[in-house]
Design an enzyme around this catalytic site. Structure first.
Site, PDB file in Angstrom:
ATOM      1  CB  SER A  68       7.604   5.349   6.743  1.00  0.00           C
ATOM      2  OG  SER A  68       8.016   5.544   8.066  1.00  0.00           O
ATOM      3  CG  ASP A 125      13.651  10.547   5.643  1.00  0.00           C
ATOM      4  OD1 ASP A 125      13.715  10.714   6.874  1.00  0.00           O
ATOM      5  OD2 ASP A 125      13.013   9.616   5.121  1.00  0.00           O
ATOM      6  CG  HIS A 145      10.112   9.957   7.386  1.00  0.00           C
ATOM      7  ND1 HIS A 145      10.806   8.992   6.686  1.00  0.00           N
ATOM      8  CD2 HIS A 145       9.050   9.315   7.949  1.00  0.00           C
ATOM      9  CE1 HIS A 145      10.192   7.819   6.837  1.00  0.00           C
ATOM     10  NE2 HIS A 145       9.129   7.994   7.598  1.00  0.00           N
TER      11      HIS A 145
END
Lengths: 606, 606
Positions: free
Chosen positions: B159, B323, B356
């Protein structure tokens, strides 16, 4: 779609009528009662003498009764679905009597939480009872009673409007001929509930909310605008946001290095939040989103199929490919449940990059679909036609123009036609422009349904009045119970399937008889080309080169015979066919016939 | 992955070090200076004497320095990536010296906006300068200098941690051997900026925010919790929310008909919001999300390719199929730019329903990938191996176990091997488990890259130290400039492609020579079966039935000759092959050879 004067409904006034009196309040789903209830509504066009041309439009979360035209000559913008409603437009006000009302709990004229509570003399605020989609539909029904509309040709709605459409079909099954449910769902998923919940949280936590008693004081504007911003993100697709805003900065080429809104998407959201606060009420936002969260046909009736069991109308279910709020999968669930119940359902997943908002923007495609569906329904009503399919001309008297790539000529159609018994129920897989189904409707009075992958062809079928499912047949036909059909037809398609075995077994499950036609790979020309030239065969029936052929499996009559034997499928008729004649070819068919038609059925244990 | 004592790093203390002194402040990207700067960090394992085993982990938005183990024996939860870091775990602290620090602007020990501003004696609040990902990386570099770490074996992050990884590779190209960028992007898209903006809006509009000067008073808890709720929705996938919560109600089977949280997903979000408020700081949330919004390597360097031009390390780019915050497409953009610059890049899109958050949850798959990549990099460093590929044994000395479905035996491998010149650069399309590439690395010292569709096989290749791209080759190879490779190999695959023509032309663009092998459809056994039996041929080389064959195009040697002539492709070598022997078959090859290998090149205008 033009919005010029010629196609506009013109200047129109929102009217209000009391549908529930204070002394005879309406009992709501939550158990409480509410009264009086006033409803704001607009109508366009004229109810005819037979009273069979009424169309009800149900609006979405932030909509109102003002669908089309302008409320005054100074209006900057026409009604929220002006692209769809007007003389000559898809919902044609020169033919139909169109009604739209503001929903219960709203803030545009219909009784809602910011109206005065007669019991206290101050606005309801949080004392307003929780309302449901079912409640709003009952109130709409009261309105139609007041307007002396005894029956609807169609009820139409997108998003939350689509929820009302489904509720209408379920609650008043005899009341409409057609239900058009666009970009909607039978129940919100967890993600959508989550977005709604965060939005309500922002409103309820706004220091100015004050239990909904903010009238005449500062409004909970920050909370409502945050709720709206969250909503807005879910109405657009990632793609449309990328295209519309990307990472462009507003007003500067350089970062400002502070917390002011500087990306275009930020200022856009600020604007949307601000504009919404000026026209919408925070209390209504709470009540309407809660009604959406609560809407759950499955919960109400035990299952979707049970919910739809008593419905009587035709259904058009439409979704948009990039809609991630009310997804195509959710629309397919509706379609599958209706199909399983043997209802007359048409489904189209419209390709669009606009996301959920597409139902307000895709005027051309959605317009053709809606017009085709309503017009053909009206034509059926008028001609009291029993079968699923119109005569060659549509209700409007126009033969729809066929897209070029859809012009298929198939020598096997005539023969397939001759194999099917009159008045039977037929499923045509890969139905194309509906040519074969139209033939069968006309010649044999069949009740026909189609499955087709191409969006244009699906819409073309709808315009012809056919019921058709927009779907890749390899995705399965689970929605149909065993032996739903008398015949399933798979014409010149089996050789293009990834998994012919699965599809064929599925066809034999849903239909008593399966008619399959295919090009014969063991035709003597094919054999000769491979044998003597040593190349992949290319013939009139198999006209492609090895590298560009849509045909990905090759089979002969003998292969198909073996295949059927292996799968325990009984060959009732095997019709080897010549190039152009429809007369069967009897001598050495696997050698001489360039194509063949089989009629098969499955041996059952019983 | 177990988190038991044996595999845990145990009790570990977060430490703090001043990396920037007050009298020599750091100049930030925004133009302002900041100092002093303290950094909180943890380390695990031991830096070896060669100082070549250091791994830096970069944390995401809400993370901190505490990656693994516990800070005290009473800790209820271990560090945020304990599943990945520890002795015997994917990032193995018995081999590597692992460092993680809290980022600049954070609230877990590193200098941030809620620390005291020495100039005013009160917390910075909104007087803290806007920080960028680049600033945080420079601060991390200062930390490594303090720790006397002269070089990194790898820098790893998911991320926002992945953003830091990319920035590291770009800002300090000589400083690391490997960069592992997981579930990340080179710049947020409009949708992600929008979500961040709404969250910041909620914080900035909270009546208790007070320009960030809320310390010792009521916190802007409502605003921060709304921001966190929005964030949380984007970290999960629709599917995982459906599975985890669906529409279940908490505590009751009936609707409560009020505005209290009643759906499980609502109470979950309430909890997440509340828990976050207790451990995170609203000011830090503003600054860190702004840093993410600002991060834009394209903007900084003109284009992604220019940004990556100077990088020197190996790259592992990993994404997760569900995601939707940092999409697989965004990771592919990184991979394509690196590929276009001729960098050593491996890409894997891991199938996961977790959205995610998968980078924190998919321990098994992601662990194999990360371990395979770091271990093989270390092996390369240790053996100073130039080529892209390891010896048959991995660094750990274990031959990875091959999944059953991957065990392919190909008679053509040996011959293809013999056709390739030593020290050349080879692209293997559909490289499977990397068998051919490993052979070529060992026998010919080639620099090899693979493209493979199957996730398991991709990971298997990574474990072998090969560079591989997880991709359907029919999606194209645009990322490679013309003539990037000396050879492109397409072994026994052309007959399974939807569009062989497009793929073949693309291969001739990216490689000087193309080696294609395929089964010969005009082998005499095929001819005989069609000619005399009238059935679709089935042979040792074409072992499938017509309906279950993965082969969807059939071609003979003659067909391929014509094909090449049409596409202006020059046949350098045509090698008809027998069943088992690698000796070419010279007599009537299109009749007798069951398979063939072609070496071709494209005539160029020049």
């Amino acid at each position: 779609m033009e919005s010029d004067a010629k196609n506009s409904v013109g200047i129109i006034q929102t009217q209000t009528v009391r549908v529930v009196e204070a002394d005879a309040p309406l009992r709501l789903a939550c158990g409480k009662t509410l009264g009086p209830i006033d409803v704001a509504y607009e109508t366009y066009g004229t109810l005819n003498d037979q009273k069979d041309n009424a169309v009800l439009i149900c609006h979405a979360l932030s909509g109102n009764a003002h669908v089309a035209g302008c409320n005054s000559p100074d209006d900057r913008k026409p009604g929220w679905w002006d692209i769809m409603v007007g003389p000559g437009k898809p919902i044609d006000t020169s033919k139909y009597f169109v009604i739209c009302s503001n929903i219960l709990g709203g803030c545009s004229g219909t009784t809602g939480p910011s109206d005065v509570n007669p019991a206290t003399g101050r606005p309801y605020g949080l004392e307003f009872p929780i309302i449901t989609i079912e409640d709003t539909v009952h109130v709409q029904k009261r309105l139609l009673d007041k307007l002396a509309v005894p029956h609807l040709l169609a009820v139409v709605g997108g998003s939350m409007g689509g929820m009302q459409v489904l509720q209408w079909a379920v609650s008043y099954p005899e009341f409409m001929d057609a239900a058009l449910c666009i970009a909607s769902t039978t129940r919100l998923n967890a993600q959508s509930i989550a977005f709604d919940a965060v939005g309500r949280n922002a409103i309820l936590g706004d220091p100015y909310f004050n239990d909904g008693q903010y009238h005449g004081q500062t409004n909970p504007a920050r909370g409502l605008s945050i709720a709206r911003m969250i909503g807005h993100i879910t109405y657009l697709s990632e793609e449309s946001m990328r295209f519309k805003f990307g990472r462009t900065l507003r007003g500067s080429t350089d970062y400002t290095y502070d917390f002011n809104s500087e990306f275009s998407v930020e200022t856009y959201l600020d604007y949307q939040g601000q504009a919404f606060v000026e026209r919408f009420d925070a209390n209504s936002y709470l009540y309407i989103t809660k009604a959406m969260d609560y809407f759950d046909i499955v919960r109400e009736y035990g299952s979707l199929r049970q919910a739809f069991a008593a419905t009587r109308c035709r259904f058009l279910i439409a979704s948009f490919s990039s809609d991630w709020l009310f997804t195509p999968r959710q629309s397919e669930d509706i379609m599958e449940a209706l199909g399983a119940e043997g209802k007359d359902v048409t489904y189209c997943n419209i390709y669009s990059s606009y996301g959920h908002d597409a139902f307000l923007l895709e005027a051309a495609t959605l317009g053709r679909l809606i017009a085709g569906f309503i017009d053909s329904t009206w034509h059926r009503v008028r001609t009291a036609q029993r079968v699923r399919g119109e005569k060659e001309k549509t209700a409007a008297g126009i033969k729809p123009k066929l897209p070029d790539h859809a012009k298929r000529v198939r020598v096997d159609y005539e023969l397939i036609d001759s194999l099917i018994e009159p008045n039977s129920r037929v499923l045509d897989l890969g139905c194309g422009d509906g040519e074969l189904l139209m033939r069968l409707v006309q010649d044999k009075n069949v009740c026909g349904e189609g499955v087709e992958l191409d969006e244009d062809l699906v819409i073309h079928c709808v315009q012809r009045g056919l019921s058709v499912i927009h779907r890749d047949i390899e995705r399965g036909l689970e929605m149909y119970p065993n032996e739903t059909f008398d015949y399933a037809v798979l014409s010149q398609t089996i050789q293009t399937l990834r998994d012919p075995q699965r599809v064929l077994l599925e066809l034999h499950r849903v239909a008593r008889r399966v008619i399959v036609s295919f090009p014969n790979f063991a035709h003597w020309r094919c054999r000769a080309q491979l044998m003597f030239k040593g190349i992949a065969p290319q013939t009139r029936q198999l006209p492609f080169r090895w590298y560009n052929s849509p045909n990905i499996h090759f089979l002969s009559l003998k292969d198909y015979d073996h295949f059927c034997a292996e799968l325990d499928i009984h060959i009732e008729q095997k019709i080897p066919l010549g190039k152009i004649s429809t007369l069967p070819l009897r001598i050495l068919p696997n050698f001489f016939a360039p194509q063949a038609i089989y009629v098969t059925s499955k041996y059952h244990a019983s």
